[in-house]
Design a protein around this motif. Structure first.
Motif, PDB file in Angstrom:
ATOM      1  N   GLY A  10       1.253   5.776   7.849  1.00  0.00           N
ATOM      2  CA  GLY A  10       2.517   6.670   7.013  1.00  0.00           C
ATOM      3  C   GLY A  10       1.621   7.128   5.756  1.00  0.00           C
ATOM      4  O   GLY A  10       0.418   7.157   5.637  1.00  0.00           O
ATOM      5  N   LEU A  11       2.807   7.760   5.219  1.00  0.00           N
ATOM      6  CA  LEU A  11       2.137   8.574   4.034  1.00  0.00           C
ATOM      7  C   LEU A  11       2.648   7.537   2.698  1.00  0.00           C
ATOM      8  O   LEU A  11       3.871   7.270   2.522  1.00  0.00           O
ATOM      9  CB  LEU A  11       2.941  10.007   4.061  1.00  0.00           C
ATOM     10  CG  LEU A  11       2.683  10.759   2.560  1.00  0.00           C
ATOM     11  CD1 LEU A  11       1.243  11.259   2.362  1.00  0.00           C
ATOM     12  CD2 LEU A  11       3.896  11.947   2.751  1.00  0.00           C
ATOM     13  N   VAL A  12       1.884   7.665   1.818  1.00  0.00           N
ATOM     14  CA  VAL A  12       2.182   6.767   0.695  1.00  0.00           C
ATOM     15  C   VAL A  12       1.257   7.358  -0.555  1.00  0.00           C
ATOM     16  O   VAL A  12       0.414   8.099  -0.249  1.00  0.00           O
ATOM     17  CB  VAL A  12       1.386   5.359   0.838  1.00  0.00           C
ATOM     18  CG1 VAL A  12       0.237   5.280   1.036  1.00  0.00           C
ATOM     19  CG2 VAL A  12       2.082   4.374  -0.437  1.00  0.00           C
ATOM     20  N   GLN A  13       1.956   7.469  -1.707  1.00  0.00           N
ATOM     21  CA  GLN A  13       1.334   7.959  -2.914  1.00  0.00           C
ATOM     22  C   GLN A  13       0.260   7.032  -3.523  1.00  0.00           C
ATOM     23  O   GLN A  13       0.065   5.778  -3.096  1.00  0.00           O
ATOM     24  CB  GLN A  13       2.378   7.879  -4.236  1.00  0.00           C
ATOM     25  CG  GLN A  13       3.357   8.872  -3.997  1.00  0.00           C
ATOM     26  CD  GLN A  13       4.113   9.230  -5.240  1.00  0.00           C
ATOM     27  OE1 GLN A  13       4.411   8.374  -5.915  1.00  0.00           O
ATOM     28  NE2 GLN A  13       4.739  10.596  -5.384  1.00  0.00           N
ATOM     29  N   ALA A  14      -0.688   7.474  -4.160  1.00  0.00           N
ATOM     30  CA  ALA A  14      -1.991   6.630  -4.693  1.00  0.00           C
ATOM     31  C   ALA A  14      -1.460   5.660  -5.358  1.00  0.00           C
ATOM     32  O   ALA A  14      -0.397   5.921  -6.181  1.00  0.00           O
ATOM     33  CB  ALA A  14      -2.833   7.741  -5.563  1.00  0.00           C
ATOM     34  N   ASN A  84      -3.534  -2.606  -0.426  1.00  0.00           N
ATOM     35  CA  ASN A  84      -2.918  -2.332  -1.711  1.00  0.00           C
ATOM     36  C   ASN A  84      -3.710  -1.230  -2.625  1.00  0.00           C
ATOM     37  O   ASN A  84      -4.863  -1.086  -2.307  1.00  0.00           O
ATOM     38  CB  ASN A  84      -2.791  -3.623  -2.549  1.00  0.00           C
ATOM     39  CG  ASN A  84      -1.667  -4.513  -1.619  1.00  0.00           C
ATOM     40  OD1 ASN A  84      -1.040  -4.241  -0.921  1.00  0.00           O
ATOM     41  ND2 ASN A  84      -2.297  -5.908  -1.703  1.00  0.00           N
ATOM     42  N   SER A  85      -3.192  -0.758  -3.795  1.00  0.00           N
ATOM     43  CA  SER A  85      -4.057   0.072  -4.571  1.00  0.00           C
ATOM     44  C   SER A  85      -4.586   1.300  -3.730  1.00  0.00           C
ATOM     45  O   SER A  85      -5.671   1.498  -4.079  1.00  0.00           O
ATOM     46  CB  SER A  85      -4.753  -0.717  -5.327  1.00  0.00           C
ATOM     47  OG  SER A  85      -4.217  -1.850  -5.997  1.00  0.00           O
ATOM     48  N   LEU A  86      -3.773   1.754  -2.912  1.00  0.00           N
ATOM     49  CA  LEU A  86      -4.495   2.785  -2.052  1.00  0.00           C
ATOM     50  C   LEU A  86      -4.829   3.916  -2.845  1.00  0.00           C
ATOM     51  O   LEU A  86      -4.307   4.301  -3.918  1.00  0.00           O
ATOM     52  CB  LEU A  86      -3.442   3.266  -1.027  1.00  0.00           C
ATOM     53  CG  LEU A  86      -3.375   2.152   0.214  1.00  0.00           C
ATOM     54  CD1 LEU A  86      -2.139   2.398   0.893  1.00  0.00           C
ATOM     55  CD2 LEU A  86      -4.550   2.495   1.236  1.00  0.00           C
ATOM     56  N   LYS A  87      -5.990   4.638  -2.348  1.00  0.00           N
ATOM     57  CA  LYS A  87      -6.647   5.657  -2.907  1.00  0.00           C
ATOM     58  C   LYS A  87      -6.442   6.903  -2.020  1.00  0.00           C
ATOM     59  O   LYS A  87      -6.583   6.780  -0.483  1.00  0.00           O
ATOM     60  CB  LYS A  87      -7.965   5.571  -3.484  1.00  0.00           C
ATOM     61  CG  LYS A  87      -8.368   4.462  -4.358  1.00  0.00           C
ATOM     62  CD  LYS A  87      -9.689   4.275  -4.729  1.00  0.00           C
ATOM     63  CE  LYS A  87      -9.809   2.765  -5.438  1.00  0.00           C
ATOM     64  NZ  LYS A  87     -11.286   2.540  -5.654  1.00  0.00           N
ATOM     65  N   PRO A  88      -6.528   8.071  -2.514  1.00  0.00           N
ATOM     66  CA  PRO A  88      -6.667   9.448  -1.540  1.00  0.00           C
ATOM     67  C   PRO A  88      -7.877   9.257  -0.662  1.00  0.00           C
ATOM     68  O   PRO A  88      -7.498   9.778   0.672  1.00  0.00           O
ATOM     69  CB  PRO A  88      -6.895  10.480  -2.515  1.00  0.00           C
ATOM     70  CG  PRO A  88      -6.077  10.152  -3.932  1.00  0.00           C
ATOM     71  CD  PRO A  88      -6.453   8.645  -3.999  1.00  0.00           C
ATOM     72  N   GLU A  89      -8.938   8.810  -1.066  1.00  0.00           N
ATOM     73  CA  GLU A  89     -10.067   8.461  -0.235  1.00  0.00           C
ATOM     74  C   GLU A  89      -9.774   7.461   0.998  1.00  0.00           C
ATOM     75  O   GLU A  89     -10.950   7.382   1.825  1.00  0.00           O
ATOM     76  CB  GLU A  89     -11.380   8.262  -0.696  1.00  0.00           C
ATOM     77  CG  GLU A  89     -11.418   7.072  -1.855  1.00  0.00           C
ATOM     78  CD  GLU A  89     -10.740   7.374  -3.356  1.00  0.00           C
ATOM     79  OE1 GLU A  89      -9.892   8.527  -3.536  1.00  0.00           O
ATOM     80  OE2 GLU A  89     -11.542   7.039  -4.094  1.00  0.00           O
ATOM     81  N   VAL A 123      -2.988   7.132   8.212  1.00  0.00           N
ATOM     82  CA  VAL A 123      -2.517   6.546   6.879  1.00  0.00           C
ATOM     83  C   VAL A 123      -3.216   7.837   6.051  1.00  0.00           C
ATOM     84  O   VAL A 123      -4.029   8.302   6.121  1.00  0.00           O
ATOM     85  CB  VAL A 123      -3.568   5.427   6.468  1.00  0.00           C
ATOM     86  CG1 VAL A 123      -3.204   5.166   5.080  1.00  0.00           C
ATOM     87  CG2 VAL A 123      -3.002   4.251   7.204  1.00  0.00           C
ATOM     88  N   THR A 124      -2.193   8.331   5.174  1.00  0.00           N
ATOM     89  CA  THR A 124      -2.467   9.414   4.258  1.00  0.00           C
ATOM     90  C   THR A 124      -1.922   9.005   2.957  1.00  0.00           C
ATOM     91  O   THR A 124      -0.726   8.498   2.906  1.00  0.00           O
ATOM     92  CB  THR A 124      -1.448  10.616   4.893  1.00  0.00           C
ATOM     93  OG1 THR A 124      -1.825  11.218   6.183  1.00  0.00           O
ATOM     94  CG2 THR A 124      -1.739  11.853   3.831  1.00  0.00           C
ATOM     95  N   VAL A 125      -2.862   8.798   2.333  1.00  0.00           N
ATOM     96  CA  VAL A 125      -2.745   8.603   0.348  1.00  0.00           C
ATOM     97  C   VAL A 125      -2.480  10.007  -0.166  1.00  0.00           C
ATOM     98  O   VAL A 125      -3.536  10.763  -0.333  1.00  0.00           O
ATOM     99  CB  VAL A 125      -3.548   7.580   0.182  1.00  0.00           C
ATOM    100  CG1 VAL A 125      -3.263   7.298  -1.084  1.00  0.00           C
ATOM    101  CG2 VAL A 125      -3.610   6.486   1.049  1.00  0.00           C
ATOM    102  N   SER A 126      -1.604  10.143  -0.872  1.00  0.00           N
ATOM    103  CA  SER A 126      -1.341  11.618  -1.527  1.00  0.00           C
ATOM    104  C   SER A 126      -1.758  11.210  -3.093  1.00  0.00           C
ATOM    105  O   SER A 126      -1.436  10.032  -3.676  1.00  0.00           O
ATOM    106  CB  SER A 126      -0.110  12.183  -1.561  1.00  0.00           C
ATOM    107  OG  SER A 126       1.125  11.293  -1.861  1.00  0.00           O
TER     108      SER A 126
END
Length: 127
Positions: A10-14, A84-89, A123-126
């Motif tokens: 899904g989509l999640v914020q950094a 956890n601690s997802l990053k845009p990369e 997986v998309t991290v904004s």
């Protein structure tokens, strides 16, 4: 023969978290090494994490170590990736894969050693 179906992308914020799950069919799941790989647009598929048949040994790419955790439940034919601690990369399509002959540690890191693959989950991290 093993069939794999991923879910949980899904989509999640950094800085946020996601949990990916991979449901496996087949009676031999518990004897296979399992891995997660990812592929970002314009890039080659890369290793993320892997776990041996018993769950006693885990392996991680340096880019995710300390942030991601792989686990498995052989009774439920499931393997999971807690991110956890997802990053845009970290943005990519994530694939679950099964390695029937995961005897050597190096085989966990090589996507050519995996015989069965799921369809992938985005997986998309904004930022």
């Amino acid at each position: 023969q093993v069939q794999l179906v991923e879910s949980g992308g899904g989509l999640v914020q950094a800085g946020g978290s996601l949990r990916l799950s991979c449901a496996a069919s087949g009676r031999t799941f518990s004897s296979y090494g399992m891995g997660w790989f990812r592929q970002a647009p314009g890039k080659e598929r890369e290793f993320v994490a892997a776990i041996n048949w018993s769950g006693g040994s885990t392996y991680y790419a340096s880019s995710v170590k300390g942030r991601f955790t792989i686990s498995r439940d052989n009774a439920k034919n499931m393997v999971s990736l807690q991110m956890n601690s997802l990053k845009p990369e970290d943005t990519a399509v994530y694939y679950c894969a099964a390695n029937p002959y995961a005897y050597a540690i190096r085989s966990y890191y090589d996507d050519n050693e995996y015989d069965y693959w799921g369809q992938g989950t985005q997986v998309t991290v904004s930022s």
